[in-house]
Design a protein around this motif. Structure first.
Motif, PDB file in Angstrom:
ATOM      1  N   ILE A 209     -76.932 -10.982  18.274  1.00 26.60           N
ATOM      2  CA  ILE A 209     -76.713  -9.582  17.894  1.00 26.60           C
ATOM      3  C   ILE A 209     -77.081  -9.351  16.434  1.00 26.60           C
ATOM      4  O   ILE A 209     -77.747  -8.356  16.083  1.00 26.60           O
ATOM      5  N   LEU A 210     -76.674 -10.267  15.557  1.00 31.24           N
ATOM      6  CA  LEU A 210     -76.920 -10.111  14.128  1.00 31.24           C
ATOM      7  C   LEU A 210     -78.327 -10.529  13.719  1.00 31.24           C
ATOM      8  O   LEU A 210     -78.726 -10.278  12.584  1.00 31.24           O
ATOM      9  N   GLY A 211     -79.049 -11.181  14.617  1.00 28.06           N
ATOM     10  CA  GLY A 211     -80.362 -11.677  14.254  1.00 28.06           C
ATOM     11  C   GLY A 211     -80.274 -12.819  13.258  1.00 28.06           C
ATOM     12  O   GLY A 211     -81.066 -12.908  12.325  1.00 28.06           O
ATOM     13  N   LEU A 271     -86.514 -11.420  12.029  1.00 26.21           N
ATOM     14  CA  LEU A 271     -87.166 -11.103  10.758  1.00 26.21           C
ATOM     15  C   LEU A 271     -87.553  -9.635  10.676  1.00 26.21           C
ATOM     16  O   LEU A 271     -87.858  -9.133   9.588  1.00 26.21           O
ATOM     17  N   TRP A 272     -87.562  -8.959  11.834  1.00 23.79           N
ATOM     18  CA  TRP A 272     -87.847  -7.524  11.814  1.00 23.79           C
ATOM     19  C   TRP A 272     -86.578  -6.756  11.451  1.00 23.79           C
ATOM     20  O   TRP A 272     -86.552  -5.998  10.497  1.00 23.79           O
ATOM     21  N   VAL A 273     -85.538  -6.953  12.240  1.00 25.41           N
ATOM     22  CA  VAL A 273     -84.235  -6.340  11.971  1.00 25.41           C
ATOM     23  C   VAL A 273     -83.173  -7.384  12.252  1.00 25.41           C
ATOM     24  O   VAL A 273     -82.960  -7.746  13.411  1.00 25.41           O
ATOM     25  N   GLY A 274     -82.529  -7.886  11.215  1.00 28.46           N
ATOM     26  CA  GLY A 274     -81.513  -8.916  11.402  1.00 28.46           C
ATOM     27  C   GLY A 274     -81.256  -9.662  10.111  1.00 28.46           C
ATOM     28  O   GLY A 274     -81.965  -9.484   9.101  1.00 28.46           O
ATOM     29  N   LEU A 275     -80.232 -10.498  10.137  1.00 27.94           N
ATOM     30  CA  LEU A 275     -79.893 -11.260   8.935  1.00 27.94           C
ATOM     31  C   LEU A 275     -80.959 -12.296   8.594  1.00 27.94           C
ATOM     32  O   LEU A 275     -81.056 -12.725   7.444  1.00 27.94           O
TER      33      LEU A 275
END
Length: 304
Positions: A209-211, A271-275
Motif C-alpha cells: 500500500i505504501l509502496g 518509484l512513481w507513487v510511494g515511499l
C-alpha cells in the motif's frame, strides 16, 4: 499503482483479521487448511502438522511419554520441589490409569482398529503414483470422514491430557506462579506457521500500500500465494475444496493474484507513487540520467 494498492489492501485486511479472537476464544490456525490439502503436494503440507493423523495419540506408550514430557516441562518451569514432584507423579498415575481403561474398552479398541485400517488404505492410494484419478478422489473424500473419526477418537484423550496439565500447573505455589510467566507449551511448527502468516501478511500488505520495498513485498506475496495454490491446486483429478467460491480448472484466484504480484514486482510503481520514491528515487533518477547519457553518446558515435 492501483493494482499494487488493491493487492496490499487485500493482504493487510486478511492479516489483521487473523489476529482476532473468535467467540470460542480461539485465534487463527492454519492447521485445518494444512489438513485439508489435496493434490500431489498434499503429503508435504499435511506433514507440517505434528502427528497429523493422531497415530501417536492412539498409541498408549507414545501418549504416556508425551504426558511425562509435558509434566517435566511444567515442573522445570515452576521449579517444583520433591513434595510437588510426588503429587505430580500421583496425578500422572491417575491419568495413565484412565488411559489404560479407555484403550482396553472394547468399543474404543474396535474404533481405533477400524480407523487405522481405513487410514492405511488411503495412505496406500496417496503413495501410489499409478493410482487412478477416481481412486484419489475417493481417498480425498474418505479423508474427510477419517478426520471426523480421528477427532471423535482423540477427544477423550485430549480431555485427559488437558485436565492433567491443569492439575499439574495448579501444584505451583502463589510465589512460584508470580516468579515466572504462565506456563506455555513449546511452540509447534503449526504455531510458527500461524505467527509467520499473520505478521507477514500484515507487513507485506502494508508495504504494498505504501509502496515501500515494493519488489520485495510483492515477491513475498508471490511465495504465499504459491503455497495457497499448490496446497489445493485446481488440477484434473484433484477434488475441489468444500468452501470453494467458484469452479476452477488450472487457473484460480490465487494464481491470478500471484501473476499480478509478479507484474508489480517487475514494475517500479513504488518509484512513481510511494515511499520507494522518497528513499530510492534519487538513486533511480541518477541511474536513469546515466543511462540516457550513455544512449546519447552511443547515438552520437553512431552518427559520426
Amino acid at each position: 499503482m492501483l493494482l499494487r494498492i488493491a493487492i496490499g489492501w487485500h493482504f493487510l485486511y486478511e492479516g489483521l483479521d487473523k489476529f482476532k479472537v473468535n467467540e470460542g476464544g480461539k485465534t487463527f490456525s492454519a492447521e485445518g487448511y494444512l489438513r485439508g490439502s489435496a493434490g500431489p503436494f498434499a503429503s508435504h503440507f499435511r506433514n507440517l502438522v505434528p502427528d497429523v493423523d493422531s497415530l501417536g495419540k492412539l498409541d498408549l506408550d507414545t501418549l504416556k511419554k508425551s504426558w511425562h514430557t509435558r509434566a517435566d516441562q511444567i515442573a522445570a518451569h515452576y521449579g517444583y520441589d520433591g513434595a510437588q514432584r510426588a503429587r505430580l507423579d500421583a496425578e500422572l498415575k491417575d491419568t495413565e490409569a484412565k488411559a489404560d481403561d479407555w484403550f482396553q474398552a472394547k468399543e474404543n479398541a474396535e474404533k481405533g482398529k477400524k480407523y487405522k485400517s481405513d487410514l492405511g488404505k488411503v495412505l496406500a492410494i496417496e503413495a501410489n503414483p499409478g493410482s487412478m484419478s477416481y481412486e484419489r478422489e475417493r481417498a480425498a473424500s474418505s479423508r474427510k470422514d477419517l478426520d471426523k473419526d480421528r477427532r471423535e477418537l482423540v477427544a477423550p484423550l485430549d480431555a485427559m491430557g488437558g485436565a492433567l496439565e491443569d492439575a499439574i500447573v495448579k501444584l505451583a505455589t502463589p510465589e512460584q506462579a508470580k516468579a515466572v510467566a504462565p506456563f506455555a507449551p513449546p511452540p509447534t511448527q503449526v504455531d510458527q506457521i500461524n505467527l509467520t502468516t499473520k505478521y507477514a501478511m500484515v507487513i507485506f500488505g502494508t508495504c504494498m500500500i505504501l509502496g515501500l520495498f515494493t519488489p520485495v513485498a510483492a515477491l513475498g506475496l508471490v511465495w504465499f500465494l504459491a503455497m495457497f495454490y499448490f496446497s489445493l491446486p485446481p488440477w484434473p483429478g484433484v477434488p475441489s475444496p468444500p468452501n470453494s467460491e467458484g469452479h476452477y480448472w488450472i487457473v484460480n484466484k490465487n494464481l491470478i493474484e500471484l501473476l499480478a504480484c509478479l507484474v508489480v514486482a517487475s514494475t517500479p510503481s513504488g518509484l512513481w507513487v510511494g515511499l520507494d520514491a522518497l528513499i530510492f528515487g534519487r538513486f533511480a533518477r541518477r541511474r536513469a540520467m546515466r543511462a540516457a547519457e550513455r544512449r546519447a553518446e552511443r547515438d552520437l558515435a553512431s552518427s559520426v
